[in-house]
Write an enzyme that holds these catalytic residues in place. Structure first.
Site, PDB file in Angstrom:
ATOM      1  N   TYR A   1      66.349   8.561   4.582  1.00 11.89           N
ATOM      2  CA  TYR A   1      65.599   9.299   3.558  1.00 11.89           C
ATOM      3  C   TYR A   1      66.525  10.034   2.583  1.00 11.89           C
ATOM      4  O   TYR A   1      66.060  10.589   1.586  1.00 11.89           O
ATOM      5  CB  TYR A   1      64.647  10.307   4.206  1.00 11.89           C
ATOM      6  CG  TYR A   1      63.562   9.660   5.048  1.00 11.89           C
ATOM      7  CD1 TYR A   1      63.062   8.400   4.739  1.00 11.89           C
ATOM      8  CD2 TYR A   1      63.040  10.305   6.160  1.00 11.89           C
ATOM      9  CE1 TYR A   1      62.087   7.800   5.517  1.00 11.89           C
ATOM     10  CE2 TYR A   1      62.061   9.701   6.946  1.00 11.89           C
ATOM     11  CZ  TYR A   1      61.597   8.445   6.611  1.00 11.89           C
ATOM     12  OH  TYR A   1      60.629   7.844   7.381  1.00 11.89           O
TER      13      TYR A   1
ATOM     14  N   LYS B   1      68.971   1.421  17.174  1.00  9.03           N
ATOM     15  CA  LYS B   1      68.913  -0.032  17.258  1.00  9.03           C
ATOM     16  C   LYS B   1      70.337  -0.572  17.117  1.00  9.03           C
ATOM     17  O   LYS B   1      70.700  -1.169  16.096  1.00  9.03           O
ATOM     18  CB  LYS B   1      67.946  -0.611  16.218  1.00  9.03           C
ATOM     19  CG  LYS B   1      66.511  -0.627  16.761  1.00  9.03           C
ATOM     20  CD  LYS B   1      65.515  -1.322  15.875  1.00  9.03           C
ATOM     21  CE  LYS B   1      65.634  -2.821  15.876  1.00  9.03           C
ATOM     22  NZ  LYS B   1      65.116  -3.461  17.109  1.00  9.03           N
TER      23      LYS B   1
ATOM     24  N   ASP C   1      60.715   9.943  12.808  1.00 11.26           N
ATOM     25  CA  ASP C   1      59.481  10.109  12.047  1.00 11.26           C
ATOM     26  C   ASP C   1      58.357   9.321  12.718  1.00 11.26           C
ATOM     27  O   ASP C   1      57.257   9.827  12.982  1.00 11.26           O
ATOM     28  CB  ASP C   1      59.739   9.574  10.617  1.00 11.26           C
ATOM     29  CG  ASP C   1      58.643   9.953   9.653  1.00 11.26           C
ATOM     30  OD1 ASP C   1      57.704  10.661  10.064  1.00 11.26           O
ATOM     31  OD2 ASP C   1      58.718   9.534   8.484  1.00 11.26           O
TER      32      ASP C   1
ATOM     33  N   ASP D   1      55.297  10.784  15.670  1.00  6.30           N
ATOM     34  CA  ASP D   1      53.863  10.646  15.390  1.00  6.30           C
ATOM     35  C   ASP D   1      53.166   9.846  16.490  1.00  6.30           C
ATOM     36  O   ASP D   1      52.028  10.138  16.861  1.00  6.30           O
ATOM     37  CB  ASP D   1      53.626   9.971  14.030  1.00  6.30           C
ATOM     38  CG  ASP D   1      53.578  11.000  12.904  1.00  6.30           C
ATOM     39  OD1 ASP D   1      53.911  12.175  13.175  1.00  6.30           O
ATOM     40  OD2 ASP D   1      53.216  10.642  11.770  1.00  6.30           O
TER      41      ASP D   1
END
Ligand code: NAD
Length: 371
Positions: free
Chosen positions: A143, A194, A251, A255
Site C-alpha cells: 500500500y 508467501k 488486511d 477481516d
C-alpha cells in the site's frame, strides 16, 4: 493511588460519539474503584473537526495525541462528507494520525465470547473459546512502497502496478511486537507470508527466522503460507495464538478472522508505534474496527462493546494495567449473559436495548465482579 495517565479522547463522528460516551462510564468506574485515574484531553477529528475548523485534524489536536500516553478513538465518516475533496475527507484525519504517529503495528484480536458462539457463521465447536491475535504491518508493503502507479505505453496499453517491498528493519520491528505479544499470551507465533512465490516473502521468512533465533526465547514460532493460513482460519482457527504478517495479507486475514466472531460491534483494535529508547513510551491509538454507522447514528442503538474492549486493550498495552483490562473483559463477558442486548448481537430469549442499556449492564457486571 491515582496514577494520572495522559489519555487522549477522539470520538469522531456518528456512533463514534455514542460509543465513546458509553466507554467513558467504564473509565469513570475505574477511577472510582481501582488504583488508576486519567488526565483526559479531548480532540475533534473527522467530520466533527471539519465542521468546527474546516479540517479533519488540526495540528494542535495531532500534537495533543503525540503528547498523550495513549489515544482512544471512536470512528469517522458520514455521507454528508462524501463530496469533500480528498484531503478534507474525515478519513484523512485518521490516516494522518496513523502516519504522523508512525503506527506500524496493527493488533486485531478475534475473540469469541461463550454467550456469542451462535453469532458466528461457523459451527460452535470450531469457534467456541477462540482467542487469536493478528499482528499486521501497517505502514509498509504494497500500500505504500514505490514504484507504484499507472502508465500508458505508446501502443495504448495501460499498466497499473504496486510494489510489495520490505526491508529487514521493517520486518524486525513488527516481529518484535509479535514476539512480545506471544510471550504475554500462549507463547505461540505463526509468521505468515508467501515465500514460495514472492521475494518479499523469502526475506520475511529469513528475517523472522533470524529474529526468532536471536530474540525469540520462550516463543514457539512456525511459518505458514498466506493462502494456507486463510484456509486454516476457517477450518481450525483455534490452532493459532498470535499471527504476524505483512500489510496486504494482514488486511485480508484480519477481516477473515473478524468474521469468525460474528459481530462488528464486538471488535477492538490497537495500532502501536515504536518504543522510544529514552522514555520507554510508544505512540498508540485504540479504536473499534467498525465505522461511524450512519444508518443507526444518533438513535442510541450502537453496541458500545467494541469501544469498551478497545479501552481494555489500551489499559493492557499502553498503561500496563493488565488486571484492570482482565476485569473489563470479564465484565463484558458477564454482561453478554445478561438479559439485554443491542440489535447487532440480538438472539432469541434476550430483550432489545440500546447503547445506554448495554453499558449499564457492563457497569453492573463490574460492580458484581468487584464485590
Ligand atoms: P460501519 O462499520 O460504520 O457499519 C457497517 C454496518 O454495521 C452498519 O449496518 C452498522 O449499523 C453496523 N454497525 C457498525 N458498528 C456497529 C455497532 N457498534 N453497533 C451496532 N451496529 C454496528 O461501516 P460502513 O457503513 O461501511 O461505513 C460507514 C462510515 O464509516 C463511512 O463513512 C466509512 O468511511 C466510515 N468508516 C470509518 C472507520 C473508522 O473510523 N475507522 C472504519 C470503517 C468505516
Amino acid at each position: 493511588m491515582a496514577s494520572n495517565k495522559k489519555l487522549m479522547i477522539m470520538a469522531g463522528d456518528g456512533i463514534g460519539q455514542e460509543v465513546m460516551t458509553a466507554t467513558l462510564k467504564v473509565a469513570d468506574w475505574l477511577s472510582k474503584h481501582r488504583s488508576i485515574s486519567f488526565d483526559v484531553t479531548e480532540g475533534l477529528v473527522g467530520g466533527a473537526a471539519y465542521d468546527a475548523h474546516g479540517t479533519p485534524l488540526k495540528d494542535e489536536t495531532l500534537a495533543d495525541a503525540m503528547a498523550a500516553d495513549a489515544t482512544l478513538f471512536g470512528a469517522v465518516g458520514g455521507p454528508q462528507y462524501d463530496d469533500l475533496p480528498f484531503e478534507l475527507k474525515p478519513e484523512r484525519g485518521l490516516l494522518t494520525l496513523r502516519k504522523e504517529m508512525d503506527l506500524f503495528a496493527n493488533l486485531r484480536p478475534a475473540m469469541v465470547f461463550p454467550a456469542l458462539v451462535s453469532a458466528s457463521t461457523l459451527k460452535p465447536e470450531i469457534v467456541s473459546g477462540l482467542n487469536i491475535m493478528i499482528v499486521r504491518e501497517l505502514t509498509g508493503g504494497v500500500y505504500f512502497a514505490e514504484p507504484r502507479g499507472r502508465t500508458t505505453d505508446e501502443d495504448g496499453t495501460v499498466r497499473a502496478f504496486d510494489t510489495n517491498m520490505y526491508t529487514p528493519p521493517e520486518i524486525e520491528r513488527i516481529g518484535r511486537v509479535a514476539f512480545d505479544l506471544a510471550r504475554k499470551r500462549d507463547g505461540k507465533l505463526t509468521s505468515v507470508e508467501k515465500s514460495n512465490v514472492m521475494h518479499s516473502g523469502i526475506l520475511w521468512r529469513e528475517v523472522m527466522t533470524a529474529l526468532h533465533k536471536a530474540e525469540g526465547e520462550g516463543v514457539e514460532m512456525s511459518h505458514m503460507y498466506a493462502d494456507n493460513c486463510a484456509m486454516q482460519l476457517v477450518r481450525a482457527p483455534k490452532q493459532f495464538d498470535v499471527l504476524v504478517t505483512d500489510n496486504l495479507f494482514g488486511d485480508i486475514l484480519s477481516d477473515t478472522a473478524a468474521m469468525l466472531t460474528g459481530s462488528l460491534g464486538m471488535l477492538p483494535s490497537a495500532s502501536l508505534g515504536a518504543v522510544d529508547a529514552t522514555t520507554g513510551k510508544r505512540h498508540a491509538l485504540y479504536e473499534p474496527v467498525h465505522g461511524s454507522a450512519p444508518d443507526i447514528a444518533g438513535k442510541g442503538l450502537a453496541n458500545p462493546l467494541a469501544e469498551v474492549l478497545s479501552f481494555s486493550m489500551l489499559l493492557r498495552y499502553s498503561f500496563d494495567q493488565g488486571d484492570d483490562a482482565d476485569l473489563i473483559e470479564k465484565a463484558v463477558e458477564k454482561s453478554l449473559e445478561g438479559e439485554l442486548r443491542t440489535g447487532d448481537i440480538m438472539a432469541d430469549g434476550f430483550t432489545a436495548t440500546g447503547t445506554d442499556g448495554m453499558i449499564d449492564q457492563v457497569i453492573r457486571s463490574l460492580d458484581e465482579l468487584s464485590r
